[in-house]
Design an enzyme around this catalytic site. Sequence first.
Site, PDB file in Angstrom:
ATOM      1  N   ASN A 189     -10.004  -0.001  -0.077  1.00 35.79           N
ATOM      2  CA  ASN A 189      -8.539   0.028  -0.076  1.00 35.79           C
ATOM      3  C   ASN A 189      -8.028  -0.544  -1.409  1.00 35.79           C
ATOM      4  O   ASN A 189      -8.225  -1.716  -1.687  1.00 35.79           O
ATOM      5  CB  ASN A 189      -8.051  -0.808   1.120  1.00 35.79           C
ATOM      6  CG  ASN A 189      -6.540  -0.857   1.232  1.00 35.79           C
ATOM      7  OD1 ASN A 189      -5.815  -0.451   0.321  1.00 35.79           O
ATOM      8  ND2 ASN A 189      -6.055  -1.362   2.344  1.00 35.79           N
ATOM      9  N   CYS A 233       0.817  -1.225   0.000  1.00 34.11           N
ATOM     10  CA  CYS A 233       0.000   0.000   0.000  1.00 34.11           C
ATOM     11  C   CYS A 233       0.848   1.271   0.000  1.00 34.11           C
ATOM     12  O   CYS A 233       0.344   2.352  -0.301  1.00 34.11           O
ATOM     13  CB  CYS A 233      -0.937   0.014   1.197  1.00 34.11           C
ATOM     14  SG  CYS A 233      -2.009  -1.420   1.235  1.00 34.11           S
ATOM     15  N   HIS A 286      -3.082   7.088   2.816  1.00 35.59           N
ATOM     16  CA  HIS A 286      -3.538   5.826   2.230  1.00 35.59           C
ATOM     17  C   HIS A 286      -4.911   5.499   2.816  1.00 35.59           C
ATOM     18  O   HIS A 286      -5.119   5.594   4.025  1.00 35.59           O
ATOM     19  CB  HIS A 286      -2.533   4.722   2.568  1.00 35.59           C
ATOM     20  CG  HIS A 286      -3.054   3.361   2.257  1.00 35.59           C
ATOM     21  ND1 HIS A 286      -3.553   3.038   1.017  1.00 35.59           N
ATOM     22  CD2 HIS A 286      -3.194   2.248   3.022  1.00 35.59           C
ATOM     23  CE1 HIS A 286      -3.971   1.785   1.033  1.00 35.59           C
ATOM     24  NE2 HIS A 286      -3.762   1.280   2.240  1.00 35.59           N
TER      25      HIS A 286
HETATM   26  N1  COA Z   1     -19.232  -7.918   8.605  1.00 33.51           N
HETATM   27  C1  COA Z   1     -19.715  -8.186   9.835  1.00 33.51           C
HETATM   28  N2  COA Z   1     -18.936  -8.560  10.854  1.00 33.51           N
HETATM   29  C2  COA Z   1     -17.620  -8.640  10.629  1.00 33.51           C
HETATM   30  C3  COA Z   1     -17.040  -8.365   9.384  1.00 33.51           C
HETATM   31  C4  COA Z   1     -17.906  -8.012   8.339  1.00 33.51           C
HETATM   32  N3  COA Z   1     -17.475  -7.744   7.099  1.00 33.51           N
HETATM   33  N4  COA Z   1     -15.706  -8.539   9.456  1.00 33.51           N
HETATM   34  C5  COA Z   1     -15.442  -8.886  10.725  1.00 33.51           C
HETATM   35  N5  COA Z   1     -16.586  -8.954  11.428  1.00 33.51           N
HETATM   36  C6  COA Z   1     -16.774  -9.317  12.840  1.00 33.51           C
HETATM   37  C7  COA Z   1     -15.664 -10.163  13.378  1.00 33.51           C
HETATM   38  O1  COA Z   1     -15.859 -11.521  13.036  1.00 33.51           O
HETATM   39  C8  COA Z   1     -15.767  -9.910  14.842  1.00 33.51           C
HETATM   40  O2  COA Z   1     -16.802 -10.724  15.355  1.00 33.51           O
HETATM   41  P1  COA Z   1     -16.628 -11.481  16.759  1.00 33.51           P
HETATM   42  O3  COA Z   1     -16.452 -10.377  17.777  1.00 33.51           O
HETATM   43  O4  COA Z   1     -17.894 -12.233  16.885  1.00 33.51           O
HETATM   44  O5  COA Z   1     -15.405 -12.328  16.619  1.00 33.51           O
HETATM   45  C9  COA Z   1     -16.235  -8.475  14.924  1.00 33.51           C
HETATM   46  O6  COA Z   1     -16.748  -8.154  13.631  1.00 33.51           O
HETATM   47  C10 COA Z   1     -15.161  -7.464  15.301  1.00 33.51           C
HETATM   48  O7  COA Z   1     -14.001  -7.778  14.559  1.00 33.51           O
HETATM   49  P2  COA Z   1     -12.717  -6.909  14.695  1.00 33.51           P
HETATM   50  O8  COA Z   1     -11.654  -7.522  13.848  1.00 33.51           O
HETATM   51  O9  COA Z   1     -12.404  -6.626  16.127  1.00 33.51           O
HETATM   52  O10 COA Z   1     -13.229  -5.543  14.032  1.00 33.51           O
HETATM   53  P3  COA Z   1     -12.465  -4.189  13.885  1.00 33.51           P
HETATM   54  O11 COA Z   1     -13.261  -3.137  14.497  1.00 33.51           O
HETATM   55  O12 COA Z   1     -11.010  -4.291  14.259  1.00 33.51           O
HETATM   56  O13 COA Z   1     -12.499  -3.974  12.324  1.00 33.51           O
HETATM   57  C11 COA Z   1     -11.082  -4.147  10.412  1.00 33.51           C
HETATM   58  C12 COA Z   1     -11.888  -4.893  11.455  1.00 33.51           C
HETATM   59  C13 COA Z   1     -10.397  -5.161   9.514  1.00 33.51           C
HETATM   60  C14 COA Z   1     -12.051  -3.307   9.599  1.00 33.51           C
HETATM   61  C15 COA Z   1     -10.040  -3.234  11.116  1.00 33.51           C
HETATM   62  O14 COA Z   1      -9.339  -3.954  12.084  1.00 33.51           O
HETATM   63  C16 COA Z   1      -9.058  -2.631  10.145  1.00 33.51           C
HETATM   64  O15 COA Z   1      -9.396  -1.859   9.279  1.00 33.51           O
HETATM   65  N6  COA Z   1      -7.764  -2.952  10.317  1.00 33.51           N
HETATM   66  C17 COA Z   1      -6.703  -2.436   9.495  1.00 33.51           C
HETATM   67  C18 COA Z   1      -6.713  -3.139   8.189  1.00 33.51           C
HETATM   68  C19 COA Z   1      -5.778  -2.511   7.242  1.00 33.51           C
HETATM   69  O16 COA Z   1      -5.540  -1.348   7.299  1.00 33.51           O
HETATM   70  N7  COA Z   1      -5.242  -3.310   6.338  1.00 33.51           N
HETATM   71  C20 COA Z   1      -4.417  -2.844   5.305  1.00 33.51           C
HETATM   72  C21 COA Z   1      -3.201  -2.174   5.796  1.00 33.51           C
HETATM   73  S1  COA Z   1      -2.566  -1.283   4.483  1.00 33.51           S
END
Ligand code: COA
Length: 325
Positions: free
Chosen positions: A282, A113, A252
Amino acid sequence: MKPVGIIGLGHYVPQKVLTNKDMEKMVDTSDEWITTRTGIKERHIASKYEAASDLAINAAQEALKDAGIKPESLELIICATVTGDMPFPSVSCLVQKAIGAQNAACFDISAACAGYVYGLITAKQFVASGTYKNVLVIGTEKLTSVVDWQDRNTCVLFGDGAGACVVAPVKEGGILSTCLGSDGSMGGLLMIPAGGSRNPATHETVDEKMHYIKMRGNELFKLAVKIMADAANSALKQAGLDCKDVDCFIPHQANIRILLAVAKRLGLDTERIFMNIEKYGNMSSASTAVAFYEAVKSGRVKKGDIVVLDAFGAGLVWGACVIKW
Ligand code: COA
């Protein structure tokens, strides 16, 4: 060192749009969850006939037109991508052939990224040293080709697109300062385990879905906020500037909550952050490139403005640069 800047910008996103409502039919998710947790409403999806180079070619042609230069004047093409058409030839060579830039040297860079910012900073060195005058930098990705469409944790986040710019000597302003960094010890947080020499494609790697993006989102989130804020601060300090001098902050576009947290850490009000994640998700290296393009073309960035590009990605890698537009 002579001033080096950006003399043309281009972009391209595929026609097909996949909305959160569409995603509700594919995995156990909801528009509400995706919107509130990520800020994404829709993403563009390349067709099976479009590869990363096809997106790149469109963006490159627009950037050349915008710069008012002919493809023959390009001396170097740098393409940032992690979803190239194939292991080789490089996407930059495919673009060179398609646009008729026969005088250009070509190479791709793998900085996920942060690839576009890495490319821009690399191009700057070639121009500042006087080695080349016109360098084309492209960020292009078909991330939907490496997404597991059954994994709701990742498939809602990514999209396809490309952005490009021409880097050349300028009379004043341009790229004022740069910052690059990496931390390979955190590589396991975001990866595609198979498809390279470690795990070449076999029936087993395909059955085990090892060719798809694997991500530990929560851990990445926290690191992204700290690292992106530090990178922006470091580049600003080098330029002798402060956050209050920034007119437009172009990060980003990984997650709206990351962007807001970075801005808060930097002490930037929301009006100064450029965000288009809602429309694209993204797009890895293409994210910063397309955001930069849209910020300039929409008039958000005006002549003389101080702009900060700031990116973070798998590796881990990060990069920031301060530009006087
Ligand atoms: N729809 C519904 N529920 C979802 C889901 C979706 N698309 N994706 C995940 N969940 C659920 C999970 O299973 C979890 O459920 P559980 O509590 O029963 O296990 C719950 O939502 C919370 O998951 P969590 O991972 O704690 O959510 P979050 O608030 O951290 O958000 C991301 C997840 C991936 C959106 C977030 O962590 C993120 O953006 N991280 C950075 C990713 C990134 O930048 N990547 C590229 C780097 S360049």
